[in-house]
Design a protein around this motif. Structure first.
Motif, PDB file in Angstrom:
ATOM      1  N   ALA A  87      -9.923 -15.731  41.569  1.00  0.00           N
ATOM      2  CA  ALA A  87      -8.656 -16.315  41.149  1.00  0.00           C
ATOM      3  C   ALA A  87      -8.784 -17.810  40.875  1.00  0.00           C
ATOM      4  O   ALA A  87      -7.872 -18.413  40.323  1.00  0.00           O
ATOM      5  CB  ALA A  87      -7.589 -16.087  42.223  1.00  0.00           C
ATOM      6  N   ASP A  88      -9.921 -18.396  41.232  1.00  0.00           N
ATOM      7  CA  ASP A  88     -10.080 -19.844  41.123  1.00  0.00           C
ATOM      8  C   ASP A  88     -11.457 -20.204  40.576  1.00  0.00           C
ATOM      9  O   ASP A  88     -12.412 -19.442  40.730  1.00  0.00           O
ATOM     10  CB  ASP A  88      -9.871 -20.498  42.490  1.00  0.00           C
ATOM     11  CG  ASP A  88     -10.885 -20.039  43.521  1.00  0.00           C
ATOM     12  OD1 ASP A  88     -11.236 -18.838  43.533  1.00  0.00           O
ATOM     13  OD2 ASP A  88     -11.339 -20.876  44.308  1.00  0.00           O
ATOM     14  N   PRO A  89     -11.564 -21.379  39.936  1.00  0.00           N
ATOM     15  CA  PRO A  89     -12.849 -21.774  39.347  1.00  0.00           C
ATOM     16  C   PRO A  89     -13.917 -22.104  40.391  1.00  0.00           C
ATOM     17  O   PRO A  89     -15.102 -22.095  40.080  1.00  0.00           O
ATOM     18  CB  PRO A  89     -12.506 -22.994  38.493  1.00  0.00           C
ATOM     19  CG  PRO A  89     -11.237 -23.527  39.062  1.00  0.00           C
ATOM     20  CD  PRO A  89     -10.505 -22.338  39.631  1.00  0.00           C
ATOM     21  N   GLN A  90     -13.513 -22.380  41.621  1.00  0.00           N
ATOM     22  CA  GLN A  90     -14.479 -22.652  42.681  1.00  0.00           C
ATOM     23  C   GLN A  90     -15.062 -21.363  43.264  1.00  0.00           C
ATOM     24  O   GLN A  90     -15.953 -21.391  44.091  1.00  0.00           O
ATOM     25  CB  GLN A  90     -13.832 -23.467  43.821  1.00  0.00           C
ATOM     26  CG  GLN A  90     -13.367 -24.840  43.394  1.00  0.00           C
ATOM     27  CD  GLN A  90     -12.006 -24.809  42.705  1.00  0.00           C
ATOM     28  OE1 GLN A  90     -11.256 -23.836  42.761  1.00  0.00           O
ATOM     29  NE2 GLN A  90     -11.680 -25.898  42.030  1.00  0.00           N
ATOM     30  N   MET A  91     -14.514 -20.233  42.827  1.00  0.00           N
ATOM     31  CA  MET A  91     -14.975 -18.909  43.251  1.00  0.00           C
ATOM     32  C   MET A  91     -14.847 -18.711  44.764  1.00  0.00           C
ATOM     33  O   MET A  91     -15.730 -18.156  45.410  1.00  0.00           O
ATOM     34  CB  MET A  91     -16.402 -18.667  42.778  1.00  0.00           C
ATOM     35  CG  MET A  91     -16.532 -18.736  41.284  1.00  0.00           C
ATOM     36  SD  MET A  91     -18.232 -18.522  40.764  1.00  0.00           S
ATOM     37  CE  MET A  91     -18.104 -18.974  39.064  1.00  0.00           C
ATOM     38  N   THR A  92     -13.704 -19.141  45.299  1.00  0.00           N
ATOM     39  CA  THR A  92     -13.445 -18.975  46.727  1.00  0.00           C
ATOM     40  C   THR A  92     -12.436 -17.859  47.011  1.00  0.00           C
ATOM     41  O   THR A  92     -12.193 -17.539  48.166  1.00  0.00           O
ATOM     42  CB  THR A  92     -12.906 -20.285  47.349  1.00  0.00           C
ATOM     43  OG1 THR A  92     -11.664 -20.625  46.739  1.00  0.00           O
ATOM     44  CG2 THR A  92     -13.902 -21.422  47.179  1.00  0.00           C
ATOM     45  N   ARG A  93     -11.851 -17.287  45.957  1.00  0.00           N
ATOM     46  CA  ARG A  93     -10.848 -16.228  46.124  1.00  0.00           C
ATOM     47  C   ARG A  93     -11.276 -14.974  45.363  1.00  0.00           C
ATOM     48  O   ARG A  93     -10.716 -14.619  44.341  1.00  0.00           O
ATOM     49  CB  ARG A  93      -9.485 -16.729  45.640  1.00  0.00           C
ATOM     50  CG  ARG A  93      -8.946 -17.889  46.473  1.00  0.00           C
ATOM     51  CD  ARG A  93      -7.702 -18.513  45.896  1.00  0.00           C
ATOM     52  NE  ARG A  93      -6.685 -17.532  45.549  1.00  0.00           N
ATOM     53  CZ  ARG A  93      -5.683 -17.783  44.715  1.00  0.00           C
ATOM     54  NH1 ARG A  93      -5.571 -18.968  44.138  1.00  0.00           N
ATOM     55  NH2 ARG A  93      -4.796 -16.855  44.444  1.00  0.00           N
ATOM     56  N   PRO A  94     -12.320 -14.291  45.868  1.00  0.00           N
ATOM     57  CA  PRO A  94     -12.849 -13.123  45.158  1.00  0.00           C
ATOM     58  C   PRO A  94     -11.859 -11.969  45.111  1.00  0.00           C
ATOM     59  O   PRO A  94     -11.082 -11.749  46.040  1.00  0.00           O
ATOM     60  CB  PRO A  94     -14.095 -12.749  45.961  1.00  0.00           C
ATOM     61  CG  PRO A  94     -13.849 -13.298  47.329  1.00  0.00           C
ATOM     62  CD  PRO A  94     -13.022 -14.538  47.120  1.00  0.00           C
ATOM     63  N   GLY A  95     -11.888 -11.241  43.983  1.00  0.00           N
ATOM     64  CA  GLY A  95     -11.060 -10.053  43.822  1.00  0.00           C
ATOM     65  C   GLY A  95      -9.587 -10.315  43.653  1.00  0.00           C
ATOM     66  O   GLY A  95      -8.779  -9.390  43.647  1.00  0.00           O
ATOM     67  N   GLU A  96      -9.210 -11.586  43.486  1.00  0.00           N
ATOM     68  CA  GLU A  96      -7.798 -11.939  43.341  1.00  0.00           C
ATOM     69  C   GLU A  96      -7.500 -12.394  41.911  1.00  0.00           C
ATOM     70  O   GLU A  96      -8.390 -12.792  41.173  1.00  0.00           O
ATOM     71  CB  GLU A  96      -7.418 -13.078  44.292  1.00  0.00           C
ATOM     72  CG  GLU A  96      -7.496 -12.715  45.764  1.00  0.00           C
ATOM     73  CD  GLU A  96      -7.070 -13.883  46.641  1.00  0.00           C
ATOM     74  OE1 GLU A  96      -6.133 -14.628  46.255  1.00  0.00           O
ATOM     75  OE2 GLU A  96      -7.686 -14.050  47.703  1.00  0.00           O
ATOM     76  N   THR A  97      -6.230 -12.351  41.556  1.00  0.00           N
ATOM     77  CA  THR A  97      -5.726 -12.858  40.285  1.00  0.00           C
ATOM     78  C   THR A  97      -4.807 -14.023  40.592  1.00  0.00           C
ATOM     79  O   THR A  97      -3.989 -13.936  41.508  1.00  0.00           O
ATOM     80  CB  THR A  97      -4.929 -11.754  39.553  1.00  0.00           C
ATOM     81  OG1 THR A  97      -5.800 -10.656  39.311  1.00  0.00           O
ATOM     82  CG2 THR A  97      -4.364 -12.246  38.243  1.00  0.00           C
ATOM     83  N   ASN A  98      -4.932 -15.129  39.865  1.00  0.00           N
ATOM     84  CA  ASN A  98      -4.025 -16.248  40.119  1.00  0.00           C
ATOM     85  C   ASN A  98      -2.753 -16.103  39.299  1.00  0.00           C
ATOM     86  O   ASN A  98      -2.705 -15.333  38.337  1.00  0.00           O
ATOM     87  CB  ASN A  98      -4.714 -17.604  39.888  1.00  0.00           C
ATOM     88  CG  ASN A  98      -4.933 -17.931  38.433  1.00  0.00           C
ATOM     89  OD1 ASN A  98      -4.015 -17.891  37.616  1.00  0.00           O
ATOM     90  ND2 ASN A  98      -6.164 -18.272  38.077  1.00  0.00           N
ATOM     91  N   THR A  99      -1.728 -16.821  39.703  1.00  0.00           N
ATOM     92  CA  THR A  99      -0.445 -16.816  38.994  1.00  0.00           C
ATOM     93  C   THR A  99      -0.051 -18.248  38.632  1.00  0.00           C
ATOM     94  O   THR A  99       1.109 -18.605  38.703  1.00  0.00           O
ATOM     95  CB  THR A  99       0.649 -16.137  39.841  1.00  0.00           C
ATOM     96  OG1 THR A  99       0.716 -16.800  41.116  1.00  0.00           O
ATOM     97  CG2 THR A  99       0.364 -14.669  40.042  1.00  0.00           C
TER      98      THR A  99
END
Length: 124
Positions: A87-99
């Motif tokens: 969900a983030d460019p830092q790749m700290t939120r795997p498997g998530e979608t940002n809003t």
């Protein structure tokens, strides 16, 4: 005539694999290949030109604005192919979608290691 985006060259370890990856994931059209380039056409006729450079590839970031239906198709394809996304460019939120920005977005890696972002709302 005002300036418009026409093309970019994307370094790839395998130009055909990379072009196919983008075409299939984002429902893009193939364009005629020539010389060292395997080409993919975006809406508005801009080209992604994939080439195999004779040097080490440095990661680049490419962001694509898509509608909600295309986002859903792309998201299903990412999951179906087992492609890790964040969900983030830092790749700290795997498997998530940002809003963020009132839409949805994901980040993932292309075959040559480039960071790809797919969003449904522009930042501006």
């Amino acid at each position: 005539m005002s300036a418009t985006f026409n093309h970019t060259i994307i370094p790839a370890t395998d130009r055909n694999e990379s072009a196919t990856f983008f075409r299939e994931l984002l429902d893009l059209q193939a364009a005629p290949a020539w010389g060292i380039f395997t080409n993919v056409r975006l809406d508005g006729d801009a080209l992604l030109q994939f080439a195999e450079p004779p040097f080490e590839i440095q990661m680049q970031h490419y962001a694509f604005l898509v509608d909600d239906a295309q986002f859903d198709r792309t998201h299903v394809r990412l999951r179906g192919r087992g492609i890790e996304f964040w969900a983030d460019p830092q790749m700290t939120r795997p498997g998530e979608t940002n809003t963020e920005h009132g839409g949805r977005g994901v980040y993932f890696k292309a075959p040559a290691g480039h960071a790809i972002e797919v969003i449904t709302r522009p930042y501006l």
